[in-house]
Design a protein around this motif. Sequence first.
Motif, PDB file in Angstrom:
ATOM      1  N   LEU A 141      -5.827  20.233   7.596  1.00 31.16           N
ATOM      2  CA  LEU A 141      -4.644  19.839   6.847  1.00 31.16           C
ATOM      3  C   LEU A 141      -3.957  18.632   7.471  1.00 31.16           C
ATOM      4  O   LEU A 141      -3.899  18.498   8.695  1.00 31.16           O
ATOM      5  CB  LEU A 141      -3.645  20.995   6.773  1.00 31.16           C
ATOM      6  N   VAL A 142      -3.413  17.788   6.616  1.00 30.06           N
ATOM      7  CA  VAL A 142      -2.641  16.626   7.063  1.00 30.06           C
ATOM      8  C   VAL A 142      -1.202  16.806   6.582  1.00 30.06           C
ATOM      9  O   VAL A 142      -0.906  16.652   5.409  1.00 30.06           O
ATOM     10  CB  VAL A 142      -3.227  15.308   6.517  1.00 30.06           C
ATOM     11  N   GLN A 143      -0.306  17.174   7.502  1.00 37.27           N
ATOM     12  CA  GLN A 143       1.110  17.308   7.188  1.00 37.27           C
ATOM     13  C   GLN A 143       1.911  16.140   7.757  1.00 37.27           C
ATOM     14  O   GLN A 143       3.029  15.878   7.327  1.00 37.27           O
ATOM     15  CB  GLN A 143       1.668  18.615   7.751  1.00 37.27           C
ATOM     16  N   SER A 144       1.348  15.455   8.723  1.00 34.43           N
ATOM     17  CA  SER A 144       1.957  14.270   9.306  1.00 34.43           C
ATOM     18  C   SER A 144       1.945  13.135   8.296  1.00 34.43           C
ATOM     19  O   SER A 144       1.013  12.990   7.509  1.00 34.43           O
ATOM     20  CB  SER A 144       1.147  13.872  10.552  1.00 34.43           C
ATOM     21  N   SER A 145       3.008  12.323   8.298  1.00 33.46           N
ATOM     22  CA  SER A 145       3.018  11.117   7.467  1.00 33.46           C
ATOM     23  C   SER A 145       2.468   9.949   8.288  1.00 33.46           C
ATOM     24  O   SER A 145       2.691   9.880   9.497  1.00 33.46           O
ATOM     25  CB  SER A 145       4.442  10.793   7.009  1.00 33.46           C
ATOM     26  N   PRO A 146       1.763   9.021   7.657  1.00 29.85           N
ATOM     27  CA  PRO A 146       1.162   7.923   8.417  1.00 29.85           C
ATOM     28  C   PRO A 146       2.171   6.869   8.826  1.00 29.85           C
ATOM     29  O   PRO A 146       3.230   6.713   8.230  1.00 29.85           O
ATOM     30  CB  PRO A 146       0.141   7.342   7.424  1.00 29.85           C
ATOM     31  N   ALA A 147       1.827   6.138   9.866  1.00 27.16           N
ATOM     32  CA  ALA A 147       2.586   4.971  10.309  1.00 27.16           C
ATOM     33  C   ALA A 147       1.601   3.812  10.423  1.00 27.16           C
ATOM     34  O   ALA A 147       0.414   4.012  10.715  1.00 27.16           O
ATOM     35  CB  ALA A 147       3.265   5.232  11.646  1.00 27.16           C
ATOM     36  N   ILE A 148       2.074   2.597  10.188  1.00 30.00           N
ATOM     37  CA  ILE A 148       1.194   1.422  10.182  1.00 30.00           C
ATOM     38  C   ILE A 148       1.620   0.460  11.277  1.00 30.00           C
ATOM     39  O   ILE A 148       2.789   0.072  11.364  1.00 30.00           O
ATOM     40  CB  ILE A 148       1.230   0.713   8.818  1.00 30.00           C
ATOM     41  N   GLY A 206      -5.045  18.968  15.477  1.00 27.97           N
ATOM     42  CA  GLY A 206      -4.644  18.443  16.777  1.00 27.97           C
ATOM     43  C   GLY A 206      -5.151  17.041  17.053  1.00 27.97           C
ATOM     44  O   GLY A 206      -5.145  16.594  18.202  1.00 27.97           O
ATOM     45  N   LYS A 207      -5.560  16.332  16.014  1.00 30.32           N
ATOM     46  CA  LYS A 207      -6.088  14.976  16.183  1.00 30.32           C
ATOM     47  C   LYS A 207      -5.084  13.938  15.693  1.00 30.32           C
ATOM     48  O   LYS A 207      -4.477  14.099  14.626  1.00 30.32           O
ATOM     49  CB  LYS A 207      -7.378  14.799  15.381  1.00 30.32           C
ATOM     50  N   LEU A 208      -4.924  12.882  16.477  1.00 27.16           N
ATOM     51  CA  LEU A 208      -4.256  11.670  16.003  1.00 27.16           C
ATOM     52  C   LEU A 208      -5.352  10.662  15.706  1.00 27.16           C
ATOM     53  O   LEU A 208      -6.152  10.324  16.591  1.00 27.16           O
ATOM     54  CB  LEU A 208      -3.304  11.104  17.053  1.00 27.16           C
ATOM     55  N   TYR A 209      -5.398  10.188  14.462  1.00 27.80           N
ATOM     56  CA  TYR A 209      -6.427   9.236  14.053  1.00 27.80           C
ATOM     57  C   TYR A 209      -5.846   7.832  13.961  1.00 27.80           C
ATOM     58  O   TYR A 209      -4.712   7.644  13.503  1.00 27.80           O
ATOM     59  CB  TYR A 209      -7.017   9.622  12.698  1.00 27.80           C
ATOM     60  N   ALA A 210      -6.647   6.874  14.370  1.00 31.26           N
ATOM     61  CA  ALA A 210      -6.345   5.462  14.159  1.00 31.26           C
ATOM     62  C   ALA A 210      -7.414   4.920  13.223  1.00 31.26           C
ATOM     63  O   ALA A 210      -8.617   4.972  13.531  1.00 31.26           O
ATOM     64  CB  ALA A 210      -6.355   4.696  15.472  1.00 31.26           C
ATOM     65  N   LEU A 211      -6.988   4.424  12.060  1.00 27.25           N
ATOM     66  CA  LEU A 211      -7.911   3.953  11.030  1.00 27.25           C
ATOM     67  C   LEU A 211      -7.672   2.477  10.738  1.00 27.25           C
ATOM     68  O   LEU A 211      -6.531   1.995  10.795  1.00 27.25           O
ATOM     69  CB  LEU A 211      -7.719   4.754   9.745  1.00 27.25           C
ATOM     70  N   THR A 212      -8.731   1.782  10.392  1.00 24.52           N
ATOM     71  CA  THR A 212      -8.599   0.398   9.955  1.00 24.52           C
ATOM     72  C   THR A 212      -8.061   0.372   8.533  1.00 24.52           C
ATOM     73  O   THR A 212      -8.106   1.386   7.824  1.00 24.52           O
ATOM     74  CB  THR A 212      -9.950  -0.326   9.989  1.00 24.52           C
ATOM     75  N   PRO A 213      -7.553  -0.782   8.068  1.00 23.69           N
ATOM     76  CA  PRO A 213      -7.103  -0.858   6.672  1.00 23.69           C
ATOM     77  C   PRO A 213      -8.202  -0.545   5.659  1.00 23.69           C
ATOM     78  O   PRO A 213      -7.915  -0.227   4.512  1.00 23.69           O
ATOM     79  CB  PRO A 213      -6.620  -2.311   6.545  1.00 23.69           C
ATOM     80  N   MET A 250       0.837  -1.191   0.000  1.00 21.51           N
ATOM     81  CA  MET A 250       0.000   0.000   0.000  1.00 21.51           C
ATOM     82  C   MET A 250       0.869   1.237   0.000  1.00 21.51           C
ATOM     83  O   MET A 250       1.935   1.250   0.581  1.00 21.51           O
ATOM     84  CB  MET A 250      -0.894   0.030   1.247  1.00 21.51           C
ATOM     85  N   ILE A 251       0.376   2.286  -0.613  1.00 23.96           N
ATOM     86  CA  ILE A 251       1.038   3.580  -0.597  1.00 23.96           C
ATOM     87  C   ILE A 251       0.139   4.516   0.178  1.00 23.96           C
ATOM     88  O   ILE A 251      -1.017   4.711  -0.177  1.00 23.96           O
ATOM     89  CB  ILE A 251       1.244   4.116  -2.018  1.00 23.96           C
ATOM     90  N   LEU A 252       0.655   5.094   1.271  1.00 25.97           N
ATOM     91  CA  LEU A 252      -0.142   5.971   2.110  1.00 25.97           C
ATOM     92  C   LEU A 252       0.363   7.396   1.960  1.00 25.97           C
ATOM     93  O   LEU A 252       1.548   7.643   1.997  1.00 25.97           O
ATOM     94  CB  LEU A 252      -0.032   5.556   3.573  1.00 25.97           C
ATOM     95  N   ASP A 312      -0.808  -4.706  13.372  1.00 26.63           N
ATOM     96  CA  ASP A 312      -2.124  -5.255  13.034  1.00 26.63           C
ATOM     97  C   ASP A 312      -2.756  -4.565  11.834  1.00 26.63           C
ATOM     98  O   ASP A 312      -3.910  -4.830  11.500  1.00 26.63           O
ATOM     99  CB  ASP A 312      -3.059  -5.164  14.244  1.00 26.63           C
ATOM    100  N   GLY A 313      -2.008  -3.662  11.182  1.00 25.19           N
ATOM    101  CA  GLY A 313      -2.524  -2.968  10.008  1.00 25.19           C
ATOM    102  C   GLY A 313      -3.194  -1.641  10.299  1.00 25.19           C
ATOM    103  O   GLY A 313      -3.573  -0.930   9.359  1.00 25.19           O
ATOM    104  N   THR A 314      -3.321  -1.282  11.574  1.00 23.27           N
ATOM    105  CA  THR A 314      -3.927   0.003  11.914  1.00 23.27           C
ATOM    106  C   THR A 314      -3.047   1.147  11.388  1.00 23.27           C
ATOM    107  O   THR A 314      -1.822   1.108  11.503  1.00 23.27           O
ATOM    108  CB  THR A 314      -4.096   0.142  13.432  1.00 23.27           C
ATOM    109  N   ILE A 315      -3.692   2.166  10.837  1.00 23.60           N
ATOM    110  CA  ILE A 315      -3.000   3.318  10.261  1.00 23.60           C
ATOM    111  C   ILE A 315      -3.146   4.491  11.223  1.00 23.60           C
ATOM    112  O   ILE A 315      -4.264   4.837  11.630  1.00 23.60           O
ATOM    113  CB  ILE A 315      -3.606   3.679   8.894  1.00 23.60           C
ATOM    114  N   TYR A 316      -2.020   5.095  11.586  1.00 23.22           N
ATOM    115  CA  TYR A 316      -2.027   6.234  12.510  1.00 23.22           C
ATOM    116  C   TYR A 316      -1.508   7.461  11.775  1.00 23.22           C
ATOM    117  O   TYR A 316      -0.459   7.413  11.128  1.00 23.22           O
ATOM    118  CB  TYR A 316      -1.134   5.952  13.722  1.00 23.22           C
ATOM    119  N   VAL A 317      -2.229   8.578  11.918  1.00 23.58           N
ATOM    120  CA  VAL A 317      -1.803   9.808  11.250  1.00 23.58           C
ATOM    121  C   VAL A 317      -2.326  11.004  12.031  1.00 23.58           C
ATOM    122  O   VAL A 317      -3.418  10.952  12.610  1.00 23.58           O
ATOM    123  CB  VAL A 317      -2.299   9.845   9.786  1.00 23.58           C
ATOM    124  N   GLY A 318      -1.530  12.069  12.072  1.00 21.17           N
ATOM    125  CA  GLY A 318      -1.939  13.283  12.762  1.00 21.17           C
ATOM    126  C   GLY A 318      -2.479  14.325  11.811  1.00 21.17           C
ATOM    127  O   GLY A 318      -2.310  14.229  10.588  1.00 21.17           O
TER     128      GLY A 318
END
Length: 359
Positions: free
Chosen positions: A53-60, A73-80, A2-4, A63-69
């Motif tokens: 705006l999303v300037q943070s790069s995601p990390a995985i 001021g929000k850190l999101y945890a997303l499913t695949p 995947m490319i995030l 378990d495949g959860t995607i984290y991005v700021g």
Amino acid sequence: PMILTGQIPRRVLWKRIAARIHFAVAGILLVASTGLFAQEPGTKLWEFPAGSLVQSSPAIGADGTIYVGSDGGKLYALTPAGEKKWEFTAGANIISSPAISPEGVIYFGSVDRHLYAVNPDGTERWRVSPGSGIVSSPVIGADGTIYVGSAFNKFHAVNSDGIKLWDFETGGNLISSPALGADGTIYFGSWDNKLYALAPDGNKKWDFAAADRISSSPAIGADGTIYFGSLDSSIYAVNPDGSKKWSFATGAAVRSSPVIGADGTIYIGSDDRLHRLGRQQFLRARRRGRRELGGRHGRLHFLLPGDWRGRHGLFWFLGSNDLRVERRRCIGRQPLAHVSSQCAAHRRRGPVPNSGHQP
């Protein structure tokens, strides 16, 4: 694979972006993790409305959860599949990209002057204030120590319990994110124009001076060479002892960070183009002052002092691996693809100059 990516070509779309910003994922095949059928390369699978705006790069996560700021001021945890699992609210923009420990703890910094540790379920584990905002992204050492730079000149080491171990002060803001060498040495750039190498206990091993600020985060080659860019329009390669291996003049400021391919090829962008430095490259011609020639001694970048079609044009080439400069005289009006074969035996070798320009 995947490319995030966060959809923020910053200087291009800044004024076009409304309050609703989407976090997009493009992929080739997600059958294993999502049950979807194979997609054409570049097909958008889903998008998530981050609201700012999303300037943070995601990390995985494992378990495949995607984290991005986000700048909200929000850190999101997303499913695949792009569904929100949870969100964590900091006090200001999250430009820093998350780092994830083997235990699944998520570490990131915020402009609100805190380094955060968040559990995999979205609950806060701890926060520590280094005294200034954080836009640099943290890295995690083999012993669990978290290393990160802050805006007001200081670099920090914090243990996994949130206890600050040491600070190191530089002469400028720290935008560059650190990289860790195989021996635990910590490398990072500063706006005081220096690349620093610190021991794990915070003592300085050496510093290397560029000609302008360093926002680029360093990358480390298999042989320990440290690569980074500078606003002085140069790409640098520095030996593990702090001595310069070579530098290459790009013609424009370098703010991005390099990545290194499996074959040792270095990819890095400047303000006007993407550069590729490495081995066994094919001949590429550009109708500008800088030309590029590939060969068995490494990718070679050379500049012509005049019309390359002239009968007695001289050109220089800079090898990214053999650290030598060659000067040859060419005869005749031959196409660039044949320049190498038409050069006479006249040749001089010497140390690499400070830039890609002729000495």
